[in-house]
Design an enzyme around this catalytic site. Structure first.
Site, PDB file in Angstrom:
ATOM      1  N   SER A   1     -11.807  22.271  18.926  1.00 37.63           N
ATOM      2  CA  SER A   1     -12.343  21.263  19.567  1.00 37.63           C
ATOM      3  C   SER A   1     -12.974  21.990  21.021  1.00 37.63           C
ATOM      4  CB  SER A   1     -11.253  20.175  20.305  1.00 37.63           C
ATOM      5  OG  SER A   1     -11.766  19.142  20.560  1.00 37.63           O
TER       6      SER A   1
ATOM      7  N   SER B   1     -12.458  13.649  22.333  1.00 38.07           N
ATOM      8  CA  SER B   1     -13.172  14.709  21.576  1.00 38.07           C
ATOM      9  C   SER B   1     -13.702  14.404  20.142  1.00 38.07           C
ATOM     10  CB  SER B   1     -12.535  15.727  21.553  1.00 38.07           C
ATOM     11  OG  SER B   1     -12.288  16.563  22.542  1.00 38.07           O
TER      12      SER B   1
ATOM     13  N   LYS C   1     -10.890  14.570  13.064  1.00 42.07           N
ATOM     14  CA  LYS C   1     -10.847  15.236  14.419  1.00 42.07           C
ATOM     15  C   LYS C   1      -9.759  14.357  15.249  1.00 42.07           C
ATOM     16  CE  LYS C   1     -12.832  17.702  17.502  1.00 42.07           C
ATOM     17  NZ  LYS C   1     -11.216  17.604  18.203  1.00 42.07           N
TER      18      LYS C   1
ATOM     19  N   LYS D   1     -17.175  14.578  18.978  1.00 41.00           N
ATOM     20  CA  LYS D   1     -17.594  15.490  18.353  1.00 41.00           C
ATOM     21  C   LYS D   1     -17.853  15.648  16.899  1.00 41.00           C
ATOM     22  CE  LYS D   1     -15.330  19.222  21.696  1.00 41.00           C
ATOM     23  NZ  LYS D   1     -14.437  18.604  22.349  1.00 41.00           N
TER      24      LYS D   1
END
Length: 367
Positions: free
Chosen positions: A109, A54, A216, A57
């Site tokens: 997320s 993720s 993140k 992202k």
């Protein structure tokens, strides 16, 4: 004897450094860069292509922020929610703003948020992925290729620690992205029927240390634990990336501290210039505040100013009239707009305005 002790101490220091550079970290690959200049402050297998989960992202959020209009509402489709993994809990047919999708993307997320962003910005899921890869190419990344906006595993979905650091450098220079990525929690309204929901950031570092400002987390069985973080202290900013790291929270604290210790801040003078109109009458004040630029060598920071010899009227307050480019070791690291600090019209234009006002008054009088 003293010489022997000194030699032992020297080798101990080198041994510690060597241990830190390799076995002290749990990560399979890692990178730390200066957020201003992109200088590599630490690396370990940083160009190795790996699954990044993720942390993908970050690119998805960057493209959303660059597209603008975050207040625009998006209609959630069935394809949006038909995705495995973590989700913010979108409902088919609901309307939700792009800004709230960004919160759902970066805080909890949400893979459904990633899909909704892809459809809104790219027009289709496939076209958005193409935009992701074009952006990676524009950033000069050699070890990145995307297949999904969410980061779910794919045969040709990969990046590297260094490439992710550069993507993050670009993303965190965008105010909208930075504001959301640094948010610990947010209460937003969405769903059918719409209700208030609290989203909490998965980035544990935000809650542990005051100097952390993003960005993140990521995890799949294939990628292992992935983490991208950024710290700001005394005007200095560094970005750390670890991929497949079982002890990422502790490793990032060490990496960020090490990175911050390697750079210093240089104050670059601001710009305050007067630019004439093409008629030679009146002038526009072009202004840019002083900038703090971090780097490993302050003597390597230079700036180039680009201002026109004259301007055409009118010029409005906040209008961009030039730019300043900042370089580190002859490599461009960032660019700032130089703007007018007030609205200015030349005298000829004011005379013309008065003339038309008189004509309009006469016309109304004799109509």
């Amino acid at each position: 004897m003293k010489r022997l002790i000194s030699l032992i101490l020297v080798f101990s220091v080198f041994g510690f450094c060597f241990s830190f550079n390799t076995s002290a970290l749990s990560a399979r690959s890692a990178a730390v860069i200066c957020a201003d200049t992109g200088e590599v402050l630490y690396s370990f297998n940083m160009n190795e292509r790996r699954a990044v989960a993720s942390t993908t992202k970050i690119m998805t959020g960057l493209l959303l922020c660059e597209s603008g209009n975050l207040d625009k509402c998006v209609t959630v489709t069935r394809k949006t929610v038909a995705v495995e993994g973590t989700a913010m809990g979108l409902t088919v047919g609901e309307r939700i703003s792009r800004k709230n999708l960004l919160y759902g993307l970066l805080l909890c997320s949400g893979n459904d948020a990633a899909n909704a962003i892809a459809e809104s910005v790219g027009g289709s899921y496939e076209n958005f992925v193409s935009l992701m890869n074009k952006k990676a190419e524009a950033l000069g990344l050699k070890n990145t290729h995307f297949e999904t906006p969410s980061g779910l595993d794919g045969k040709s979905h990969y990046s590297s620690a260094y490439d992710l650091a550069i993507i993050t450098k670009e993303a965190m220079s965008n105010k909208d992205f930075r504001d959301v990525a640094s948010t610990k929690s947010a209460v937003i309204t969405y769903g059918v029927p719409p209700i208030k929901r609290k989203l909490t950031n998965h980035n544990k570092l935000l809650f542990l240390y005051d100097d952390i400002i993003g960005v993140k987390t990521g995890f799949t069985k294939k990628s292992g634990r992935c983490l991208v973080s950024m710290a700001r202290k005394d005007g200095k900013e560094v970005i750390a990336v670890t991929l497949n790291d079982k002890d990422d929270w502790a490793d990032h604290r060490k990496l960020l501290d090490m990175g911050l210790s390697k750079i210093n801040v240089k104050k670059i003078d601001g710009i305050d210039e007067n630019i004439p109109f093409e008629t030679g009458e009146n002038k526009v004040n072009a202004f840019l505040a002083g900038q703090n630029i971090s780097s490993t060598d302050q003597n390597e920071i230079t700036v180039k100013i680009f201002l026109p010899p004259f301007l055409y009227s009118p010029v409005f307050k906040g209008e961009t009239v030039g730019k300043a480019e900042y370089y580190c070791k002859a490599k461009k690291v960032c660019e700032k707009p130089i703007k007018s600090n007030k609205t200015v019209k030349n005298k000829e234009q004011d005379k013309l305005k008065v003339f038309f006002s008189i004509c309009l008054a006469i016309f109304k009088e004799y109509r």
